[in-house]
Design an enzyme around this catalytic site. Structure first.
Site, PDB file in Angstrom:
ATOM      1  N   ALA A  81      15.886 -54.545  -3.150  1.00  0.00           N
ATOM      2  CA  ALA A  81      16.390 -55.377  -4.312  1.00  0.00           C
ATOM      3  C   ALA A  81      15.781 -54.877  -5.590  1.00  0.00           C
ATOM      4  CB  ALA A  81      16.097 -56.754  -4.374  1.00  0.00           C
ATOM      5  N   PHE A 123      15.008 -51.510  -8.387  1.00  0.00           N
ATOM      6  CA  PHE A 123      15.950 -50.629  -9.182  1.00  0.00           C
ATOM      7  C   PHE A 123      16.436 -49.366  -8.191  1.00  0.00           C
ATOM      8  CE2 PHE A 123      15.640 -46.532 -11.760  1.00  0.00           C
ATOM      9  CZ  PHE A 123      16.965 -46.611 -12.218  1.00  0.00           C
ATOM     10  N   ILE A 124      15.538 -48.475  -7.532  1.00  0.00           N
ATOM     11  CA  ILE A 124      16.069 -47.476  -6.928  1.00  0.00           C
ATOM     12  C   ILE A 124      16.644 -47.942  -5.474  1.00  0.00           C
ATOM     13  CG2 ILE A 124      15.449 -45.171  -5.663  1.00  0.00           C
ATOM     14  CD1 ILE A 124      13.268 -44.962  -7.724  1.00  0.00           C
ATOM     15  N   LEU A 144      11.151 -59.930  -3.473  1.00  0.00           N
ATOM     16  CA  LEU A 144      11.615 -60.521  -4.856  1.00  0.00           C
ATOM     17  C   LEU A 144      10.605 -60.899  -5.753  1.00  0.00           C
ATOM     18  CD1 LEU A 144      14.444 -62.828  -3.388  1.00  0.00           C
ATOM     19  CD2 LEU A 144      14.494 -60.137  -4.272  1.00  0.00           C
ATOM     20  N   ILE A 152       6.280 -56.597   2.834  1.00  0.00           N
ATOM     21  CA  ILE A 152       6.036 -55.812   3.879  1.00  0.00           C
ATOM     22  C   ILE A 152       4.744 -55.572   4.343  1.00  0.00           C
ATOM     23  CG2 ILE A 152       7.926 -54.230   3.214  1.00  0.00           C
ATOM     24  CD1 ILE A 152       5.522 -52.577   1.960  1.00  0.00           C
ATOM     25  N   THR A 179       6.342 -40.443  -5.363  1.00  0.00           N
ATOM     26  CA  THR A 179       6.344 -40.168  -6.923  1.00  0.00           C
ATOM     27  C   THR A 179       5.720 -38.707  -7.088  1.00  0.00           C
ATOM     28  OG1 THR A 179       5.668 -40.992  -9.291  1.00  0.00           O
ATOM     29  CG2 THR A 179       4.472 -41.497  -7.297  1.00  0.00           C
ATOM     30  N   ASP A 180       6.301 -37.973  -8.000  1.00  0.00           N
ATOM     31  CA  ASP A 180       5.705 -36.788  -8.537  1.00  0.00           C
ATOM     32  C   ASP A 180       4.160 -37.393  -9.490  1.00  0.00           C
ATOM     33  OD1 ASP A 180       6.467 -38.321 -11.047  1.00  0.00           O
ATOM     34  OD2 ASP A 180       7.550 -36.505 -11.901  1.00  0.00           O
ATOM     35  N   GLU A 181       3.983 -38.215  -9.431  1.00  0.00           N
ATOM     36  CA  GLU A 181       2.748 -38.927 -10.509  1.00  0.00           C
ATOM     37  C   GLU A 181       1.388 -38.425  -9.257  1.00  0.00           C
ATOM     38  OE1 GLU A 181       2.489 -42.065 -12.859  1.00  0.00           O
ATOM     39  OE2 GLU A 181       4.879 -42.316 -12.945  1.00  0.00           O
ATOM     40  N   TYR A 206      -2.063 -46.796 -10.003  1.00  0.00           N
ATOM     41  CA  TYR A 206      -0.876 -46.613  -9.300  1.00  0.00           C
ATOM     42  C   TYR A 206      -0.420 -45.486  -8.670  1.00  0.00           C
ATOM     43  CZ  TYR A 206       4.222 -45.147  -9.033  1.00  0.00           C
ATOM     44  OH  TYR A 206       5.327 -44.777  -8.276  1.00  0.00           O
ATOM     45  N   LYS A 259      -0.154 -44.372  -4.453  1.00  0.00           N
ATOM     46  CA  LYS A 259       0.910 -43.915  -3.876  1.00  0.00           C
ATOM     47  C   LYS A 259       0.516 -42.518  -3.047  1.00  0.00           C
ATOM     48  CE  LYS A 259       4.759 -44.488  -3.866  1.00  0.00           C
ATOM     49  NZ  LYS A 259       5.381 -45.281  -2.946  1.00  0.00           N
ATOM     50  N   ASN A 315      10.753 -39.049 -12.859  1.00  0.00           N
ATOM     51  CA  ASN A 315      11.060 -40.251 -13.443  1.00  0.00           C
ATOM     52  C   ASN A 315      12.767 -40.678 -13.475  1.00  0.00           C
ATOM     53  OD1 ASN A 315       8.391 -40.187 -14.613  1.00  0.00           O
ATOM     54  ND2 ASN A 315       9.191 -41.171 -16.462  1.00  0.00           N
ATOM     55  N   VAL A 370       5.774 -45.848 -29.271  1.00  0.00           N
ATOM     56  CA  VAL A 370       5.692 -44.623 -28.630  1.00  0.00           C
ATOM     57  C   VAL A 370       4.110 -44.351 -28.563  1.00  0.00           C
ATOM     58  CG1 VAL A 370       5.892 -42.225 -28.996  1.00  0.00           C
ATOM     59  CG2 VAL A 370       7.901 -43.781 -29.562  1.00  0.00           C
ATOM     60  N   TYR A 371       3.618 -44.112 -27.345  1.00  0.00           N
ATOM     61  CA  TYR A 371       2.115 -43.858 -27.113  1.00  0.00           C
ATOM     62  C   TYR A 371       1.631 -42.666 -27.946  1.00  0.00           C
ATOM     63  CZ  TYR A 371       1.611 -47.477 -23.367  1.00  0.00           C
ATOM     64  OH  TYR A 371       1.559 -48.454 -22.767  1.00  0.00           O
TER      65      TYR A 371
END
Length: 316
Positions: free
Chosen positions: A9, A11-12, A35, A60, A123-125, A147, A151, A176, A203-204
């Site tokens: 549920a 975004f991706i 959720l 999960i 993720t690429d992070e 984060y 991952k 991203n 903007v940072y």
């Protein structure tokens, strides 16, 4: 065919499901989501009545709950994750719980069920920050936020289950994402929300941090290729080659919405802010036939127009 999709549920995950559930009529899609704030059942409204789709509300990391759903022969696609860097800086607990412990529960149950095709969405992070050039899949992991560290830990767990137990497993690492249905804490929908409300966009720092951007449609097509053609135990980078500073992104959004740079507000930089991300996707291109098709400028315009037409998606 039976696919167990966790975090469906979000975004991706919801973009993946809205594309493939109607197409794959002979596949049973079993969808799980806790959720929490970023996962919304409304993202799946068009699928709820389809005969090959079922939704289950749960976590999960709840082993008793998940063991009722995982069956021998499943393809398991793990989208479930806490994913916002700023939130992880405020508190890392939920990130470790979902991204590490939750993944470990899925891995254990997959081994017990047997014959599982496991796809871990990462993720690429996890690679950290790169001054020049691009990361390939063998680049050392150097995560710099709670984060990305969570991952990276889940990626290493996954690889250990491939090596130790022979689990049929792949990991995807994506740049991203942007597109419809993204929760408005992320940069593009957050900026759109602010501007539609007549507020400046923050903007940072100097805005010179560079990110690679891919439309979610291209991302989910890459995931599908990994399902079909991925070699067990392999990692695949999924990116577009489109790199922009945060300031450039802000200016593109401002231009589409008819504003100038007077609507930019520079704020104190994020703690541990990575300078630059860039993925080498030649492995996915050669081995899987992956490519990015959505032009960024066109994709951003489409995305902004979607949020204008669906303003409720920008509400918290």
């Amino acid at each position: 065919m039976r696919k167990l999709v966790t975090g469906g549920a979000g975004f991706i995950g919801s973009n993946y499901l809205r594309k493939y559930v109607p197409e794959e009529k002979n596949t049973e899609f079993v969808v799980v989501d806790a959720l929490t704030y970023a996962g919304k059942l409304n993202n799946l409204t068009t699928l709820l009545e389809l005969p090959n789709f079922s939704f289950h509300h749960g976590d999960i990391a709840d082993k008793q709950f998940m063991q009722k759903l995982i069956k021998r022969g499943d393809t398991l696609i793990n989208f479930a994750a806490e994913s916002h860097v700023d939130r992880s800086i405020d508190s890392g607990y939920e990130f470790v719980k979902t991204n590490v412990l939750g993944t470990q529960v899925l891995l254990d149950l997959s081994i017990k069920a047997g014959d599982i095709n496991f796809v871990q969405i990462s993720t690429d992070e996890v690679y950290g920050s790169i001054e020049e050039g691009s990361w390939d899949e063998d680049y050392p992991l150097k995560p710099n936020s709670p984060y990305s560290a969570s991952k990276a830990a889940s990626d290493l767990l996954c690889l250990s289950y491939f090596k130790t137990f022979g689990l049929n497993l792949n990991i995807t690492r994506c740049s991203n994402n942007y597109g419809p249905f993204q929760y408005p804490e992320k940069l593009i929908p957050f900026f759109v929300k602010r501007l539609l409300e007549g507020q400046k966009v923050p903007v940072y720092g100097t805005g010179e941090n560079i990110r690679e951007w891919i439309h979610v449609d291209d991302h989910v097509e890459g995931i599908r290729l990994v399902e079909e053609k991925g070699k067990p135990g392999e990692i695949y980078n999924l990116g577009s080659g489109d790199h922009f500073t945060n300031l450039e992104i802000a200016k593109q959004i401002l231009e589409v919405l008819g504003y100038g740079s007077e609507m930019i507000e520079y704020v104190t930089d994020r703690k541990g802010h990575d300078q630059r991300y860039s993925l080498n996707t030649s492995k996915a291109s050669v081995d899987l036939g992956f490519k990015s098709n959505v032009n960024f400028s066109e994709g951003v315009i489409r995305t902004i127009n979607w949020y204008k037409e669906n303003p409720m998606a920008l509400s918290h």
